[in-house]
Each structure stands twice: as structure tokens, then as C-alpha cells.
Design a protein around this motif. Structure first.
Motif, PDB file in Angstrom:
ATOM      1  N   GLN A 143       0.746  -1.291  -0.089  1.00 42.55           N
ATOM      2  CA  GLN A 143      -0.051  -0.041   0.050  1.00 42.55           C
ATOM      3  C   GLN A 143       0.849   1.350  -0.102  1.00 42.55           C
ATOM      4  O   GLN A 143       0.619   2.477  -0.489  1.00 42.55           O
ATOM      5  N   SER A 144       1.930   1.296   0.610  1.00 47.85           N
ATOM      6  CA  SER A 144       2.771   2.415   0.834  1.00 47.85           C
ATOM      7  C   SER A 144       4.137   1.973   1.128  1.00 47.85           C
ATOM      8  O   SER A 144       4.375   0.978   1.911  1.00 47.85           O
ATOM      9  N   ASP A 145       5.217   2.797   1.254  1.00 50.33           N
ATOM     10  CA  ASP A 145       6.547   2.377   1.702  1.00 50.33           C
ATOM     11  C   ASP A 145       6.729   2.815   3.148  1.00 50.33           C
ATOM     12  O   ASP A 145       7.802   2.549   3.666  1.00 50.33           O
ATOM     13  N   ASP A 146       6.047   3.769   3.643  1.00 52.74           N
ATOM     14  CA  ASP A 146       6.230   4.323   4.933  1.00 52.74           C
ATOM     15  C   ASP A 146       5.478   3.540   6.006  1.00 52.74           C
ATOM     16  O   ASP A 146       5.531   3.715   7.179  1.00 52.74           O
ATOM     17  N   HIS A 147       5.166   2.208   5.873  1.00 49.52           N
ATOM     18  CA  HIS A 147       4.450   1.402   6.850  1.00 49.52           C
ATOM     19  C   HIS A 147       4.560  -0.121   6.359  1.00 49.52           C
ATOM     20  O   HIS A 147       4.634  -0.459   5.078  1.00 49.52           O
ATOM     21  N   GLN A 148       4.792  -1.045   7.220  1.00 48.76           N
ATOM     22  CA  GLN A 148       4.877  -2.390   6.920  1.00 48.76           C
ATOM     23  C   GLN A 148       3.620  -3.019   7.147  1.00 48.76           C
ATOM     24  O   GLN A 148       2.872  -3.019   8.164  1.00 48.76           O
ATOM     25  N   TRP A 149       3.025  -3.162   6.018  1.00 47.72           N
ATOM     26  CA  TRP A 149       1.422  -3.691   5.895  1.00 47.72           C
ATOM     27  C   TRP A 149       1.355  -5.166   6.150  1.00 47.72           C
ATOM     28  O   TRP A 149       0.187  -5.521   6.032  1.00 47.72           O
ATOM     29  N   ASP A 150       2.332  -6.052   5.916  1.00 43.21           N
ATOM     30  CA  ASP A 150       2.300  -7.510   5.891  1.00 43.21           C
ATOM     31  C   ASP A 150       2.451  -7.999   7.486  1.00 43.21           C
ATOM     32  O   ASP A 150       3.414  -8.085   8.043  1.00 43.21           O
ATOM     33  N   PRO A 151       1.276  -8.378   7.879  1.00 43.10           N
ATOM     34  CA  PRO A 151       1.410  -8.839   9.184  1.00 43.10           C
ATOM     35  C   PRO A 151       2.011 -10.155   9.551  1.00 43.10           C
ATOM     36  O   PRO A 151       2.605 -10.504  10.538  1.00 43.10           O
ATOM     37  N   ASN A 154      -2.008  -4.551   9.982  1.00 39.86           N
ATOM     38  CA  ASN A 154      -3.224  -4.210   9.007  1.00 39.86           C
ATOM     39  C   ASN A 154      -4.489  -4.323   9.696  1.00 39.86           C
ATOM     40  O   ASN A 154      -4.474  -4.774  10.765  1.00 39.86           O
ATOM     41  N   ARG A 155      -5.435  -4.502   8.860  1.00 38.46           N
ATOM     42  CA  ARG A 155      -6.635  -4.549   9.740  1.00 38.46           C
ATOM     43  C   ARG A 155      -6.958  -6.117  10.002  1.00 38.46           C
ATOM     44  O   ARG A 155      -6.765  -6.928   9.117  1.00 38.46           O
ATOM     45  N   PHE A 156      -7.242  -6.560  11.316  1.00 38.01           N
ATOM     46  CA  PHE A 156      -7.358  -7.791  11.731  1.00 38.01           C
ATOM     47  C   PHE A 156      -8.842  -8.374  11.663  1.00 38.01           C
ATOM     48  O   PHE A 156      -8.942  -9.683  11.298  1.00 38.01           O
ATOM     49  N   LEU A 189      -2.783 -12.185   5.362  1.00 34.48           N
ATOM     50  CA  LEU A 189      -4.040 -11.568   4.942  1.00 34.48           C
ATOM     51  C   LEU A 189      -4.741 -12.590   4.216  1.00 34.48           C
ATOM     52  O   LEU A 189      -4.360 -13.501   3.405  1.00 34.48           O
ATOM     53  N   ASP A 190      -6.301 -12.564   4.524  1.00 39.95           N
ATOM     54  CA  ASP A 190      -6.984 -13.694   4.069  1.00 39.95           C
ATOM     55  C   ASP A 190      -7.725 -13.365   2.883  1.00 39.95           C
ATOM     56  O   ASP A 190      -8.917 -12.534   3.144  1.00 39.95           O
ATOM     57  N   PRO A 191      -7.783 -13.758   1.961  1.00 37.36           N
ATOM     58  CA  PRO A 191      -8.190 -13.222   0.536  1.00 37.36           C
ATOM     59  C   PRO A 191      -9.712 -13.751   0.680  1.00 37.36           C
ATOM     60  O   PRO A 191     -10.586 -13.140  -0.047  1.00 37.36           O
ATOM     61  N   ALA A 192     -10.035 -14.653   1.613  1.00 37.57           N
ATOM     62  CA  ALA A 192     -11.496 -15.383   1.654  1.00 37.57           C
ATOM     63  C   ALA A 192     -12.342 -14.328   2.191  1.00 37.57           C
ATOM     64  O   ALA A 192     -13.448 -14.543   1.990  1.00 37.57           O
TER      65      ALA A 192
END
Length: 541
Positions: free
Chosen positions: A378-386, A392-394, A486-489
Motif C-alpha cells: 500500500q505504501s513504503d512508509d509502513h509495513q502492511w504485511d502482518p 493491517n486490519r485484523f 491476509l485472508d483473501p477469503a
């Protein structure tokens, strides 16, 4: 051991309740029936019913299908009681048939005990000398006060009239996949498994707090992962101990989907009694109030930036609703704390939740299929991959603030439509689809074009799994797997409103500090978690 059912034992056979004088065979481990998963906690009798007199001495054979695990230092005596789990009860002798499971006292709790048994359990839980078999070797059990943050989070009472358990069925966090049969000769060995939960989302403090064969669930295993409710089975309802809704009524959680080991389905639950009518109306009123600095405006999407960070202009063609945010009222903070407790989060942190987003869908308005989580890049200023220590939104708790006569469902297009085979009662309560003629008329009256994205979404809403809104209730679904991916389902959409107006609210909880709210390093959000929320955890606490 052939025994008679006691009054507080409730057994089912092919959907019919059996009387208290029914003869059943006491069996030491859980049994997996053909149409159900391994049965769950507090199983004191595994339902093998003698169909006719004279079959008392006949035997049923079982086939092992679960991996057996033993804590280090186990005694040789346990080997003499080697136990197996059957994937299906083999009907080796006519006259012995498989019944279903002990029900939870009608309300999702354990089987009710007599006053004498309850008194004994309370005495044992207090480590009374007369109940030394329930002792905790000097370890003080956690007993949260009523109304405290962790009220209901822990098992509190020993199972009466029994020795501490020596084996359990251990599932992964979230309950997906096959269990292990684990053994422990001492409390110390039990605690070596780390934090474990029961079906009610309670931390199990001692092997005296459950019976042999109970299904338990591992706690989260690394920073940034959290407990996730096990699905158990579609239609399974349980009280969320220690949590009441806005009307003072016990909050209940009901399973709507069963993900399974392949992760094909999202993890979705219905939350009963979450809001009071007054709370729902207060959100509606505040959304258009001049006192709200973020009052009703066209809905946005795809941006990680708040409205005051430049995100207010990020509108989408596939999102036609209006929305406001509540980031200031006392009620919004109370509801967010209620959601954290629903999720069994060990503490509340404001920097782990977004402001409550209040939504209004008028006739024909909808939101196409989307995920609540942000892409890993999403952006370089945050680690979005839990899965890499990011955030990220849990989980999403979606609040229904109104009823809707037709349309307005929350649809999950990657999950099959619920059938009566899984839960006839749940299918009936979720409602029947309108006829094709009626649906066509409703679409025309809503002003929607044939073959538009809204029209195609309506097809999914009635052919795939979807939840209709009911004022005061909510749904809970997870955007991350129990392992922290992250859960694509979790793909979902807001179905077009075909009659009336839909009011709702999004409440998003993150697995660690959310974007722009980390105090130290936004590239390592999970490292900032407080000790109460930072896995892994020691056993029993």
C-alpha cells in the motif's frame, strides 16, 4: 461403563432428545461423527446408546485418525492407557448406534450440575484442602472481578467430582484442521503447551478445569497474532462470557461459516445483542449532526489516509453510499472497547482501531466486492504485511443500526450459500430470497440498470452466502488468518438496498498499531505491542 443418564445430561439421537433413563455407554475420548466435527468441551458421556436390551456387553471399534502428542517427561503409566480418536464410529455390532453430543444446557454453556456439585467445584477452585486433586501446586489462579476488563476471560471453576484431566484434543488457533491428542501427567506438563483456550474463548488455567477429551485451542504463537474464535460448526452458538450488550443482555456469538483447513471460506460470526436501540440511534443522529467534524459525506475507499490526511477525496464508482466518522463521542469509545472484549484482546489500545465509520445506504446504493485490509504494498512508509511483523486490519465488527425490508445484506461471494443441511434454523432466520419476478420488480424500482455492477452484485447476494441486517446485532469477520496472513477469503460486499434505507457502522481492529499511529518504528509495528497483547503467552495466563 454402562450408565443411566442423569437429569442434567441432555443427549440427542437423530435430532430427538433422549430421556434421563436412557442407557448409554461412558466412553473416554471424543468421537467424530460423519456429519459433524469432533465434539467439544464438557463431554462426560460420549453418546453410544444401547438400542435394545442385552447389548450392554457388545463393543464398538474405533479407527485412529489423530496425531498423538505427549509433553516431555510423561510417565510410563500413561502408555498403558493409550487412547485413540475415531474419525467415524464403526458399527461393529447391531444394536449399538451413535448418538450425537451432549448439549450445552440449552444456552451454549456446559451441562448443568447439581447444587452439591457446584458447591464442590467452587470449593476446589478455591484450593480447599479437601479438594487436593484440584490443587495448582501453589500457583494462584486468576479470578477477575465482575465488570473488570478480563471478566470472563478465564476458566474459573474445577470440574466437580473428577481428577485433573490427563488428555485433550488440541486444535490450532481458530480451530481449523485436525486436532492432536495431547497428554500431560502433571499440571506442569499441561502448562508447557502455553496458553490454551476453550470453545468459549476462555483461557484454560488448569487441567482441573475441563474433562478428558475436551477440545482446546492453542493461543497465538508470535507477536502480531491474536486469538481467533473457533468456528466449531455452522449454527453453533455460545455466550461470550463476561460481555453484555447495550441492553444488559448477554452477548452471544453464532458461527455462520466453517473455514476448514483449506481456508476456502471466510471466518464469519453473527453477534447477538451487541447494541441497544438507543445506541444504534445515537450513531445515526451523530452522523448528520453539526457537532460532528466528520459528518455525512460521500463514502471513500482504497485509501489508507484519514479524511484529515487528504483521504476525503478518494471516492469509488463501486461505492455509492454516504458515510461519517465518530471519533469523539463517549459512546464510540465504549463500543470499541466492547469490540476488543468480544475479540478477547487482552487490553484496549486506541492506536489499534480506526474511528467508527457510520454508513447510510439509500435505495439502490451499494459497495462492490472488496477487502477491508490494505494491500501489502500500500505504501513504503509502513509495513502492511502482518506475517512480517507489520500491521493491517485484523477483524471487522460490522454494526447493524437499522432493519432493511429488502436488500442491504453483507455478502461473502467466496462462500457458498448456507443450506438447511448445515443449519435449517439459521437458514430460516436469515430469510428466503424473493422470487425472480419480485426481485426484477424491486431492481427496477431501485432505479438500477440491467447488467450494471449493482445488478450483478444482487445475483451474488442471493446465490452466495449473505447476511441480512438486523438492528442491534452485528457480524464479526476476520481479515487475517490465525497465522497472521491476509485472508483473501474475507472478500465481501454491501448488497444494493432494494426497499428502505440501511444504516450500519464499521469498526475495524488492527493486529498492531495502525498506519500513522506507531510511536517507534512503523516498519515493525508488532514490536510495539504491550505485554498483554504480545504473543506468545505462558500456559494458564
Amino acid at each position: 461403563e454402562l450408565v443411566r443418564c442423569k437429569p442434567h445430561h441432555v443427549l440427542k439421537l437423530n435430532g430427538s432428545f433422549l430421556g434421563q433413563d436412557t442407557h448409554v455407554l461412558r466412553y473416554p475420548v471424543a468421537i467424530k461423527a460423519k456429519s459433524d466435527r469432533l465434539h467439544r468441551p464438557y463431554l462426560t458421556i460420549q453418546a453410544i446408546m444401547a438400542a435394545k436390551k442385552g447389548s450392554n456387553n457388545k463393543k464398538a471399534s474405533t479407527a485412529s485418525n489423530a496425531k498423538k502428542t505427549k509433553a516431555d517427561g510423561g510417565s510410563d503409566s500413561k502408555k498403558q492407557n493409550n487412547l485413540t480418536i475415531s474419525s467415524l464410529l464403526l458399527l461393529a455390532v447391531p444394536g449399538i448406534i451413535l448418538a450425537a453430543f451432549i448439549s450445552y444446557g440449552g444456552s451454549g454453556g456446559s451441562t448443568q450440575a447439581s447444587a452439591e456439585e457446584m458447591a464442590t467445584a467452587k470449593t476446589c477452585a478455591a484450593n480447599d484442602a479437601s479438594c487436593s486433586e484440584h490443587s495448582t501446586a501453589g500457583r494462584k489462579l486468576i479470578s477477575p472481578e465482575a465488570g473488570s476488563w478480563t471478566d470472563g476471560f478465564y476458566t474459573a471453576e474445577a470440574v466437580s467430582g473428577s481428577q485433573p484431566s490427563t488428555h485433550a484434543l488440541l486444535y490450532p488457533n481458530g480451530g481449523d484442521g485436525e486436532p492432536e491428542l495431547v497428554e500431560f501427567a502433571t499440571e506442569a506438563e499441561f502448562l508447557e503447551f502455553g496458553r490454551l483456550y476453550n470453545d468459549h474463548g476462555q483461557i484454560v488455567q488448569s487441567p482441573s478445569h475441563f474433562v478428558n477429551g475436551t477440545a482446546l485451542y492453542r493461543g497465538p504463537t508470535r507477536p502480531g497474532t491474536h486469538f481467533q474464535w473457533p468456528s466449531v460448526r455452522v449454527g453453533y452458538k455460545r455466550p461470550v462470557t463476561g460481555l453484555v450488550g447495550g441492553t444488559g443482555v448477554q452477548v452471544e456469538l453464532e458461527t455462520l461459516t466453517e473455514p476448514g483447513a483449506d481456508g476456502a471460506d471466510p471466518r464469519v460470526f453473527y453477534v447477538h445483542n451487541f447494541l441497544s436501540p438507543d445506541e444504534a440511534q445515537a450513531f445515526v443522529d451523530f452522523s448528520t449532526s453539526d457537532d460532528n467534524p466528520y459528518k455525512m459525506a460521500p463514502s471513500t475507499g482504497g485509501t489508507h489516509k484519514a479524511w484529515n490526511q487528504g483521504g476525503s477525496g478518494a471516492t469509488l464508482k463501486t461505492r455509492t453510499s454516504m458515510n461519517a466518522f465518530d471519533v469523539t463521542t463517549k459512546l464510540s469509545f465504549e463500543i470499541k472497547k466492547r469490540a476488543f472484549r468480544l475479540l478477547r484482546m487482552g487490553a484496549y489500545r486506541e492506536n489499534m482501531s480506526d474511528g467508527i465509520q457510520i454508513l447510510r445506504y439509500e435505495l439502490g446504493q451499494a459497495y462492490g466486492d472488496h477487502h477491508d485490509y490494505f494491500p501489502r504494498v500500500q505504501s513504503d512508509d509502513h509495513q502492511w504485511d502482518p506475517s512480517k511483523g507489520g500491521s493491517n486490519r485484523f477483524a471487522t465488527v460490522f454494526l447493524y443500526l437499522s432493519d432493511v425490508e429488502f436488500g442491504g445484506q453483507t455478502a461473502f461471494p467466496r462462500s457458498q450459500k448456507l443450506t438447511s443441511e448445515k443449519s435449517e434454523e439459521l437458514v430460516r432466520r436469515l430469510g428466503e430470497a424473493p422470487s425472480k419476478e419480485q426481485l426484477k420488480q424491486l431492481v427496477q424500482e431501485a432505479g438500477l440498470d440491467e447488467n450494471s455492477w449493482e445488478d450483478k452484485l444482487i445475483t451474488k447476494c442471493y446465490e452466495q452466502f449473505a447476511v441480512p441486517p438486523r438492528k442491534g446485532d452485528a457480524i464479526l469477520f476476520y481479515s487475517q488468518t490465525p497465522d497472521g496472513d491476509l485472508d483473501p477469503a474475507s472478500l465481501h460486499g454491501a448488497c444494493p438496498v432494494l426497499k428502505g434505507t440501511k444504516w450500519g457502522a464499521n469498526l475495524w481492529v488492527w493486529n498492531a498499531c495502525r498506519y500513522s499511529q506507531c510511536q517507534e518504528d512503523p516498519l515493525h509495528p508488532s514490536e510495539e505491542l504491550p505485554v498483554e497483547l504480545k504473543a506468545p503467552f505462558a500456559g494458564g495466563v
